[in-house]
Design an enzyme around this catalytic site. Structure first.
Site, PDB file in Angstrom:
ATOM      1  N   ASP A  19      -4.783 -64.367  57.435  1.00 17.16           N
ATOM      2  CA  ASP A  19      -4.892 -65.781  57.795  1.00 17.16           C
ATOM      3  C   ASP A  19      -6.287 -66.092  58.354  1.00 17.16           C
ATOM      4  O   ASP A  19      -6.945 -65.219  58.908  1.00 17.16           O
ATOM      5  CB  ASP A  19      -3.823 -66.103  58.840  1.00 17.16           C
ATOM      6  CG  ASP A  19      -3.478 -67.587  58.868  1.00 17.16           C
ATOM      7  OD1 ASP A  19      -4.006 -68.333  58.016  1.00 17.16           O
ATOM      8  OD2 ASP A  19      -2.695 -67.999  59.736  1.00 17.16           O
ATOM      9  N   GLY A  20      -6.682 -67.352  58.195  1.00 19.04           N
ATOM     10  CA  GLY A  20      -7.914 -67.819  58.826  1.00 19.04           C
ATOM     11  C   GLY A  20      -9.097 -67.978  57.880  1.00 19.04           C
ATOM     12  O   GLY A  20     -10.203 -68.305  58.328  1.00 19.04           O
ATOM     13  N   ASN A  21      -8.870 -67.802  56.565  1.00 22.35           N
ATOM     14  CA  ASN A  21      -9.987 -67.970  55.624  1.00 22.35           C
ATOM     15  C   ASN A  21     -10.529 -69.398  55.670  1.00 22.35           C
ATOM     16  O   ASN A  21     -11.740 -69.619  55.633  1.00 22.35           O
ATOM     17  CB  ASN A  21      -9.526 -67.689  54.187  1.00 22.35           C
ATOM     18  CG  ASN A  21      -9.138 -66.247  53.970  1.00 22.35           C
ATOM     19  OD1 ASN A  21      -9.528 -65.382  54.740  1.00 22.35           O
ATOM     20  ND2 ASN A  21      -8.362 -65.998  52.931  1.00 22.35           N
ATOM     21  N   GLY A  22      -9.590 -70.364  55.734  1.00 22.41           N
ATOM     22  CA  GLY A  22      -9.997 -71.777  55.742  1.00 22.41           C
ATOM     23  C   GLY A  22     -10.822 -72.106  56.973  1.00 22.41           C
ATOM     24  O   GLY A  22     -11.877 -72.761  56.881  1.00 22.41           O
ATOM     25  N   HIS A  36     -11.786 -68.100  51.060  1.00 23.81           N
ATOM     26  CA  HIS A  36     -10.934 -67.173  50.306  1.00 23.81           C
ATOM     27  C   HIS A  36     -11.784 -66.104  49.608  1.00 23.81           C
ATOM     28  O   HIS A  36     -11.396 -64.937  49.549  1.00 23.81           O
ATOM     29  CB  HIS A  36     -10.074 -67.934  49.294  1.00 23.81           C
ATOM     30  CG  HIS A  36      -9.091 -68.877  49.936  1.00 23.81           C
ATOM     31  ND1 HIS A  36      -8.336 -68.525  51.033  1.00 23.81           N
ATOM     32  CD2 HIS A  36      -8.743 -70.160  49.659  1.00 23.81           C
ATOM     33  CE1 HIS A  36      -7.565 -69.537  51.396  1.00 23.81           C
ATOM     34  NE2 HIS A  36      -7.808 -70.544  50.583  1.00 23.81           N
ATOM     35  N   SER A  64       1.893 -67.303  49.280  1.00 21.28           N
ATOM     36  CA  SER A  64       3.328 -67.374  49.587  1.00 21.28           C
ATOM     37  C   SER A  64       4.018 -68.389  48.676  1.00 21.28           C
ATOM     38  O   SER A  64       3.362 -69.236  48.054  1.00 21.28           O
ATOM     39  CB  SER A  64       3.522 -67.776  51.051  1.00 21.28           C
ATOM     40  OG  SER A  64       3.253 -69.153  51.207  1.00 21.28           O
ATOM     41  N   ARG A  70      -0.058 -76.556  48.766  1.00 23.18           N
ATOM     42  CA  ARG A  70      -1.460 -76.851  49.140  1.00 23.18           C
ATOM     43  C   ARG A  70      -2.102 -77.739  48.073  1.00 23.18           C
ATOM     44  O   ARG A  70      -1.578 -77.860  46.954  1.00 23.18           O
ATOM     45  CB  ARG A  70      -2.236 -75.539  49.269  1.00 23.18           C
ATOM     46  CG  ARG A  70      -1.773 -74.732  50.470  1.00 23.18           C
ATOM     47  CD  ARG A  70      -2.717 -73.588  50.788  1.00 23.18           C
ATOM     48  NE  ARG A  70      -2.276 -72.946  52.020  1.00 23.18           N
ATOM     49  CZ  ARG A  70      -3.027 -72.212  52.808  1.00 23.18           C
ATOM     50  NH1 ARG A  70      -4.293 -72.013  52.504  1.00 23.18           N
ATOM     51  NH2 ARG A  70      -2.551 -71.678  53.912  1.00 23.18           N
ATOM     52  N   LEU A 130      -3.584 -44.457  47.192  1.00 18.58           N
ATOM     53  CA  LEU A 130      -3.195 -45.594  48.040  1.00 18.58           C
ATOM     54  C   LEU A 130      -2.456 -46.609  47.180  1.00 18.58           C
ATOM     55  O   LEU A 130      -2.863 -46.878  46.042  1.00 18.58           O
ATOM     56  CB  LEU A 130      -4.452 -46.223  48.645  1.00 18.58           C
ATOM     57  CG  LEU A 130      -4.239 -47.262  49.747  1.00 18.58           C
ATOM     58  CD1 LEU A 130      -5.364 -47.155  50.782  1.00 18.58           C
ATOM     59  CD2 LEU A 130      -4.227 -48.674  49.213  1.00 18.58           C
ATOM     60  N   ARG A 183      -1.521 -59.615  61.783  1.00 18.28           N
ATOM     61  CA  ARG A 183      -1.783 -60.996  61.395  1.00 18.28           C
ATOM     62  C   ARG A 183      -3.111 -61.411  61.994  1.00 18.28           C
ATOM     63  O   ARG A 183      -3.298 -61.360  63.209  1.00 18.28           O
ATOM     64  CB  ARG A 183      -0.679 -61.938  61.862  1.00 18.28           C
ATOM     65  CG  ARG A 183      -0.977 -63.374  61.408  1.00 18.28           C
ATOM     66  CD  ARG A 183       0.187 -64.308  61.534  1.00 18.28           C
ATOM     67  NE  ARG A 183      -0.168 -65.574  60.896  1.00 18.28           N
ATOM     68  CZ  ARG A 183       0.662 -66.366  60.254  1.00 18.28           C
ATOM     69  NH1 ARG A 183       1.931 -66.041  60.159  1.00 18.28           N
ATOM     70  NH2 ARG A 183       0.251 -67.506  59.715  1.00 18.28           N
TER      71      ARG A 183
HETATM   72  C1  FPP Z   1      -4.576 -67.821  54.605  1.00 22.29           C
HETATM   73  O1  FPP Z   1      -5.689 -68.407  55.178  1.00 22.29           O
HETATM   74  C2  FPP Z   1      -4.974 -67.139  53.391  1.00 22.29           C
HETATM   75  C3  FPP Z   1      -4.432 -67.357  52.170  1.00 22.29           C
HETATM   76  C4  FPP Z   1      -3.331 -68.307  51.916  1.00 22.29           C
HETATM   77  C5  FPP Z   1      -4.926 -66.677  50.989  1.00 22.29           C
HETATM   78  C6  FPP Z   1      -5.428 -65.291  51.235  1.00 22.29           C
HETATM   79  C7  FPP Z   1      -6.044 -64.807  49.995  1.00 22.29           C
HETATM   80  C8  FPP Z   1      -7.108 -63.990  49.926  1.00 22.29           C
HETATM   81  C9  FPP Z   1      -7.823 -63.403  51.066  1.00 22.29           C
HETATM   82  C10 FPP Z   1      -7.564 -63.626  48.607  1.00 22.29           C
HETATM   83  C11 FPP Z   1      -6.991 -62.306  48.173  1.00 22.29           C
HETATM   84  C12 FPP Z   1      -6.227 -62.529  46.987  1.00 22.29           C
HETATM   85  C13 FPP Z   1      -5.931 -61.586  46.069  1.00 22.29           C
HETATM   86  C14 FPP Z   1      -5.182 -62.012  44.899  1.00 22.29           C
HETATM   87  C15 FPP Z   1      -6.330 -60.174  46.148  1.00 22.29           C
HETATM   88  P1  FPP Z   1      -5.695 -69.971  55.331  1.00 22.29           P
HETATM   89  O2  FPP Z   1      -6.302 -70.563  54.107  1.00 22.29           O
HETATM   90  O3  FPP Z   1      -4.329 -70.462  55.653  1.00 22.29           O
HETATM   91  O4  FPP Z   1      -6.656 -70.164  56.560  1.00 22.29           O
HETATM   92  P2  FPP Z   1      -6.546 -71.279  57.678  1.00 22.29           P
HETATM   93  O5  FPP Z   1      -5.276 -70.997  58.429  1.00 22.29           O
HETATM   94  O6  FPP Z   1      -7.760 -71.037  58.489  1.00 22.29           O
HETATM   95  O7  FPP Z   1      -6.553 -72.598  56.980  1.00 22.29           O
END
Ligand code: FPP
Length: 238
Positions: A19-22, A36, A64, A70, A130, A183
């Protein structure tokens, strides 16, 4: 930081809610998709670190069953990332002994992407360094419902249904339950991830956004795991 001491106990099966990419992207004035992509870059580092620490199974929550809600562009971007990861990383993963598995309902993906996922799984199925479970279009409840549907359609009598049987019908068939769930991004909830497999898992939540969750951060999670006493519902002897 190659001199980190090896923790005494290493989780066999680690699962990460990435979590937290955004928010990572927003903090830099970048579009969410850049977050992402940074998450994928970090995944390479995390995979290397898992291999180095001796973790045998890594399960990542990439998309998910709820993520379809989204914005369309973000959904497309995440589907695109899955395809690009397979196209660009599969040779390398295979060469490094990584067995790729998919958790989730595959039929919602485009036919082309379904073929790519199935081929990647098939090509790497004998690798044993792995196991990387990619949970994509995955929900813990959905997984259990699909398992029950198959049990019913296989005509299994109710008295034969037990934990071992249900395990066999889950997407994680043949794999042990997860030991540690990490997480990132500061939230403290499970969000429909590995509902069945997490009953005795230890939890570790960190405010770090996933793109910043590096080897040292993983090490902190492992130290935390080492300090936990896992009782599996029993009372420990004095
Ligand atoms: C949640 O962060 C992250 C996701 C919903 C996607 C995670 C996906 C990746 C890291 C890419 C890897 C994918 C593959 C297929 C290997 P968020 O977008 O909810 O962040 P936020 O809570 O800050 O908005």
């Amino acid at each position: 930081m190659s001199d980190l001491p090896q923790p005494e106990r290493i989780p066999y099966h680690l699962a990460i809610i990435m979590d937290g990419n955004g928010r990572w992207a927003k903090a830099r004035g970048l579009p969410r998709q850049a977050g992402h992509r940074a998450g994928v870059d970090n995944l390479r580092r995390v995979l290397r670190a898992c291999s180095e620490f001796g973790i045998r199974i890594l399960t990542i929550y990439a998309f998910s069953t709820e993520n379809w809600g989204r914005p369309e562009a973000e959904v497309k971007g995440l589907l695109n990332i899955l395809e690009t990861v397979i196209d660009r990383e599969l040779d390398n993963l295979h060469a490094n002994g990584v067995q790729l598995r998919h958790l989730g309902e595959i039929s919602a993906l485009s036919p082309g992407l379904q073929v790519k996922v199935r081929r990647a799984v098939e090509r790497t199925r004998n690798n044993d360094r792995l196991t990387l479970n990619v949970a994509f279009n995955y929900g813990g409840r959905d997984e259990i419902i699909r398992a029950i549907q198959r049990i019913v359609s296989d005509g299994i009598p109710p008295e034969q249904i037990d934990e071992t049987l249900l395990n066999f019908y889950l997407d994680t068939a043949g794999l042990p339950d997860c030991d540690l769930i990490v997480r990132t991004g500061g939230e403290m909830r499970i969000s429909n991830f590995l509902v069945w497999q997490s009953v005795y898992a230890e939890y570790y939540a960190t405010p770090k956004f996933f793109p910043d969750f590096d080897r040292e951060e993983l090490y902190q999670a492992l130290l935390h795991y080492n300090n936990r006493e896992r009782r599996f519902g029993l009372v420990l002897k004095p």
